[in-house]
Scaffold this motif. Sequence first.
Motif, short mmCIF file in Angstrom:
data_model
loop_
_atom_site.label_atom_id
_atom_site.label_comp_id
_atom_site.label_asym_id
_atom_site.label_seq_id
_atom_site.Cartn_x
_atom_site.Cartn_y
_atom_site.Cartn_z
N ILE A 141 -4.91 8.29 5.12
CA ILE A 141 -4.28 6.99 4.87
C ILE A 141 -3.00 6.85 5.68
CG2 ILE A 141 -3.16 5.58 3.10
CD1 ILE A 141 -5.16 6.79 1.09
N SER A 142 -2.21 7.92 5.74
CA SER A 142 -0.96 7.87 6.51
C SER A 142 -1.24 7.65 8.00
CB SER A 142 -0.17 9.17 6.32
OG SER A 142 0.17 9.36 4.96
N LEU A 143 -2.31 8.29 8.50
CA LEU A 143 -2.68 8.09 9.90
C LEU A 143 -3.08 6.63 10.14
CD1 LEU A 143 -3.25 9.25 12.71
CD2 LEU A 143 -5.57 9.80 11.91
N ALA A 144 -3.80 6.06 9.17
CA ALA A 144 -4.18 4.65 9.28
C ALA A 144 -2.94 3.75 9.29
CB ALA A 144 -5.11 4.26 8.13
N TRP A 145 -1.93 4.10 8.49
CA TRP A 145 -0.68 3.32 8.48
C TRP A 145 -0.01 3.34 9.85
CZ3 TRP A 145 1.64 5.65 3.37
CH2 TRP A 145 1.00 5.07 2.28
N VAL A 146 -0.01 4.52 10.50
CA VAL A 146 0.63 4.65 11.81
C VAL A 146 -0.15 3.88 12.87
CG1 VAL A 146 1.26 6.26 13.64
CG2 VAL A 146 1.68 6.86 11.24
N SER A 193 0.83 -1.20 0.00
CA SER A 193 0.00 0.00 0.00
C SER A 193 0.87 1.26 0.00
CB SER A 193 -0.93 0.00 1.22
OG SER A 193 -0.19 -0.09 2.42
N HIS A 194 2.02 1.21 0.69
CA HIS A 194 2.97 2.33 0.64
C HIS A 194 3.41 2.57 -0.80
CE1 HIS A 194 4.52 2.20 5.08
NE2 HIS A 194 3.20 2.22 5.00
N ALA A 195 3.71 1.46 -1.48
CA ALA A 195 4.24 1.57 -2.84
C ALA A 195 3.24 2.21 -3.79
CB ALA A 195 4.66 0.19 -3.36
N VAL A 196 1.99 1.75 -3.77
CA VAL A 196 1.03 2.25 -4.75
C VAL A 196 0.60 3.68 -4.41
CG1 VAL A 196 -1.05 1.34 -3.61
CG2 VAL A 196 -1.04 1.62 -6.07
N VAL A 197 0.42 3.99 -3.12
CA VAL A 197 0.04 5.35 -2.75
C VAL A 197 1.18 6.32 -3.09
CG1 VAL A 197 -0.48 6.88 -0.81
CG2 VAL A 197 -1.62 4.67 -0.99
N GLY A 198 2.40 5.94 -2.76
CA GLY A 198 3.55 6.79 -3.09
C GLY A 198 3.70 6.97 -4.59
N ALA A 199 3.47 5.89 -5.35
CA ALA A 199 3.60 5.98 -6.80
C ALA A 199 2.54 6.89 -7.42
CB ALA A 199 3.51 4.57 -7.41
N ILE A 200 1.30 6.81 -6.94
CA ILE A 200 0.24 7.68 -7.45
C ILE A 200 0.55 9.14 -7.13
CG2 ILE A 200 -2.20 8.30 -7.26
CD1 ILE A 200 -2.82 5.34 -6.82
N LYS A 206 -4.29 14.76 -3.42
CA LYS A 206 -5.30 15.02 -2.39
C LYS A 206 -4.65 14.80 -1.02
CE LYS A 206 -9.74 14.03 -4.58
NZ LYS A 206 -10.95 13.18 -4.50
N TRP A 207 -4.11 15.88 -0.48
CA TRP A 207 -3.34 15.77 0.75
C TRP A 207 -4.20 15.35 1.94
CZ3 TRP A 207 1.58 15.43 -0.09
CH2 TRP A 207 2.15 16.09 -1.20
N SER A 208 -5.47 15.72 1.94
CA SER A 208 -6.34 15.31 3.06
C SER A 208 -6.53 13.79 3.07
CB SER A 208 -7.69 16.01 2.96
OG SER A 208 -8.33 15.70 1.72
N SER A 209 -6.77 13.23 1.88
CA SER A 209 -6.91 11.77 1.79
C SER A 209 -5.60 11.08 2.14
CB SER A 209 -7.35 11.36 0.38
OG SER A 209 -8.60 11.90 0.06
N VAL A 219 -4.71 -0.01 4.10
CA VAL A 219 -3.68 -0.13 5.12
C VAL A 219 -2.71 -1.26 4.75
CG1 VAL A 219 -5.15 0.78 6.93
CG2 VAL A 219 -5.10 -1.69 6.52
N SER A 220 -1.67 -1.41 5.56
CA SER A 220 -0.65 -2.41 5.27
C SER A 220 -0.86 -3.65 6.13
CB SER A 220 0.74 -1.83 5.55
OG SER A 220 1.71 -2.85 5.54
#
Length: 419
Positions: free
Chosen positions: A137-142, A109-116, A130-133, A362-363
């Motif tokens: 997602i980043s908060l969900a990763w943490v 999920s890190h890879a595809v979100v970072g790539a987009i 879309k920085w809010s989205s 999430v991961s």
Amino acid sequence: MIFIGFVCCLALYVACNLGANDVANSMGTSVGSKAITLKQAIAIAGVLEFTGAVLFGRQVSSTLAISIANPDLFITQPQTLLLGMIAVLISCGLWLQIATTKKLPVASSHAVVGAIAGFSWVAAGTQAVKWSSLGEISLAWVLTPLVSGAVAAGFYLLIKRWILEQPQPLIQLDTWMPWLSLILVGVFGVIVLPTVVETLPPTFLPAVPRHDFSLGLGGLAALAITLIGWRKLSRETVAVESVASEGVSVVIERQLARFQLLSACFVAFAHGSNDVGNAIAPLATILYIQNTGSVPQSSLEIPLWVLVLGGVGIVTGLAIWGKQVIATIGEGIIKLEPSSGFAAELATAATILIASSYGLPVSTSHALVGAVVGVGAIKNWRSLSLDTLKSIGLAWVVTIPIATALSAGIFTVLRYFFS
């Protein structure tokens, strides 16, 4: 048709690498605790990863397709978004393959979100992301490893306190069998069964409310698991009544290994439901643009055959290269027994399925590593392999910038070539 075949092959390539790397997330702890063999793990995970991807994978796929890049900025240039999604597929596939050869369980999920985010930034500037989205997602990763670790620690503490450390653990296990069955089925049933039942045609349940059918089905499953467990425990208890405590411990772990196998199945289903979107969301976007000449806006319907393609890719990669990463998760962090592996997998499945139900990519590796660490902290925190955890953490951290840079570079080359 040639172009569609090409992008389908790219999506299949990503799904294969995703299956090869992330199989450890669903079956690594079961293999590490010796509850099942590697061949059994691959066979079981193959069926359930595919099922989860097809039945429960639409929501996360839709989120990835429309919630990272700002579609409003690509309305007048849909072909730019199309090229960007091709860059996403290529960059994610390459990085996942590299990580698998190094036996590192990275976060797809890190890879595809970072790539987009990477190609969007190059294509239309910072406002294209879309920085809010991305923040959600980043908060969900943490939160994922923290929540999963806390749930796993609490559940293992319950097993340890009320079963393993009791003077008569076999009697305690017999008493707790219905509750363990109910917890196991409840984690899966409350989140998944209503969604699956809703997909059934109206003629299948003409006079039964769907929520009642879900509850009844879950109750029957818990009852069946309990009765089978009681029967097997009764047979094995007779065989060890005059044996030392080591024999009793073996019987208890053998019983909990059966629960761990079921929890591993739930993790495989959960992983397929969440991570299939990492492979097919770019493909679904490309197909939408190719068919309509426009950019998807508020939602994106994922065709069934695209979900099937993602599921097939995950299973293929899992079968061919899956064993590469399993040892890192199952044995590299801490030694697991079925009792501890069961707690880790159940916590992982619950965390991921809840995220999937909300469409959050999430991961799974975050969830399982967090769960294993949570269990390890209760067992013996000094036994945790800090070197392995550092390697995994480094792989998680570098995935985002590497995928972002790869995607941005590949997109720049593709845009120059096709211009």
